[in-house]
Design an enzyme around this catalytic site. Sequence first.
Site, PDB file in Angstrom:
ATOM      1  N   HIS A  36      -3.482   7.847   6.469  1.00  0.00           N
ATOM      2  CA  HIS A  36      -3.622   6.534   5.843  1.00  0.00           C
ATOM      3  C   HIS A  36      -5.004   5.968   6.172  1.00  0.00           C
ATOM      4  O   HIS A  36      -5.695   5.464   5.294  1.00  0.00           O
ATOM      5  CB  HIS A  36      -2.513   5.608   6.331  1.00  0.00           C
ATOM      6  CG  HIS A  36      -2.465   4.297   5.623  1.00  0.00           C
ATOM      7  ND1 HIS A  36      -2.375   4.190   4.249  1.00  0.00           N
ATOM      8  CD2 HIS A  36      -2.499   3.018   6.093  1.00  0.00           C
ATOM      9  CE1 HIS A  36      -2.362   2.920   3.902  1.00  0.00           C
ATOM     10  NE2 HIS A  36      -2.441   2.185   4.990  1.00  0.00           N
ATOM     11  N   CYS A  46       0.793  -1.234   0.000  1.00  0.00           N
ATOM     12  CA  CYS A  46       0.000   0.000   0.000  1.00  0.00           C
ATOM     13  C   CYS A  46       0.823   1.280   0.000  1.00  0.00           C
ATOM     14  O   CYS A  46       0.252   2.373   0.004  1.00  0.00           O
ATOM     15  CB  CYS A  46      -0.965  -0.014   1.180  1.00  0.00           C
ATOM     16  SG  CYS A  46      -2.011  -1.487   1.198  1.00  0.00           S
ATOM     17  N   HIS A  56      -9.918   1.643   0.014  1.00  0.00           N
ATOM     18  CA  HIS A  56      -8.460   1.554   0.060  1.00  0.00           C
ATOM     19  C   HIS A  56      -7.984   1.034  -1.283  1.00  0.00           C
ATOM     20  O   HIS A  56      -8.242  -0.123  -1.639  1.00  0.00           O
ATOM     21  CB  HIS A  56      -8.040   0.617   1.191  1.00  0.00           C
ATOM     22  CG  HIS A  56      -6.563   0.600   1.454  1.00  0.00           C
ATOM     23  ND1 HIS A  56      -5.645   1.178   0.617  1.00  0.00           N
ATOM     24  CD2 HIS A  56      -5.842   0.066   2.476  1.00  0.00           C
ATOM     25  CE1 HIS A  56      -4.428   0.997   1.100  1.00  0.00           C
ATOM     26  NE2 HIS A  56      -4.525   0.334   2.237  1.00  0.00           N
TER      27      HIS A  56
END
Length: 393
Positions: free
Chosen positions: A282, A157, A316
């Site tokens: 995040h 990520c 995400h």
Amino acid sequence: MKLYLNDLGLLCAAGNGKSEVLRNLLAGERSGLVFTDQFSPGRMFAVGRVEAELPEIGDDLRYHRCRNNRLLLAALEQIRGTVDRMIARFGRDRIGCVLGTSTSGVRSTELALAEQAESGVLPSEFHYKQQQMGAGADFLAAYLNLGGPAYTLSTACSSSGRALASARRLLRLGLCDAVIVGGADTLCNLTINGFAALESLSSGLCKPFGLHRDGINIGEAVSLFVLSREAGPVELQGIGSTSDAYHFSAPDPEGLAVGQAMQKALQDAGKRPEEIDYLNLHGTATVLNDSMESKAVNALFGADVPASSSKGMTGHTLGAAAALELGFCWLLLNGDDDTGRLIPNINADQIDPKLAALNLVRQGAALKRRINTCQSNSFAFGGNNISIVVGRA
């Protein structure tokens, strides 16, 4: 050496293009998150899906045909004028391409293997190149006939954030005069079922920093910048990265290396914490990540800096997340909004009172002046952390 993010092309669950994405983000729009069992038969999960009609890839590049590369082509079309000007000025051999991804075109492999299971043969249009990690950079370089360095990084990520750091290095070393840099990831069975096996998917819509948060919504997206030494609207000011290797998938609960990444980015940019106008968190909406990140942010910034997770509106987007969310910061900095409207932390839940205090942006909130400096966080499996500071040029 000052470096600038000259242009941006992006598509995600919040919209298809700069103006639409910014409008939906500021409005707290969640309509791009939809429930489906397309990637997990018999189990419904919310995903962030790109609904745009994507451009086709021609026969001359048929081995590159996959949804991930079509996303990249759609984003490229948004910045094509800037790319062409860079090519005309510097030449094709001086333009690089650095991307980040988690799964590249693996969706094409999933569909091909499903067809093979039924018919006994792979479809004629399938080619292994479609799922290779380097497929995206190879495709863009071939499509534009570029001769500069072209490669892809995959660090889960934080992938496209690492791509920004690598692109900056190419410019600083004089190997390129401009770099097409960013990331793309596509919805597929692999990621949906993989995160389901980790028990990391939300049973509903994700709730970043919410009291009842129970996991992520996975999304797909693409975000492409043109990075160069040529003056542009947004300056790439600082990058900080760390790797704590605390655990294969779980974050260090104390967030020490995460805090170090943010601090390094500030130092690289020559900024103090109080000079950051907005922090894109995040904020995955998992129990452990939000707890760790809130602790690290509070230790560095206190509860002052306006902050939010945009994942409540996009899901995400894995390897594309860092570039996508830095793109959101680019949109805030590139506008002429004197009220400084901020991206809200949308979660349809009350904030978890057990978390370290943060100044989470409420819907409709504004800085009451122009936004000048933003910072964006991205953290990955294995403790691969990156934080990036950008400013109005």
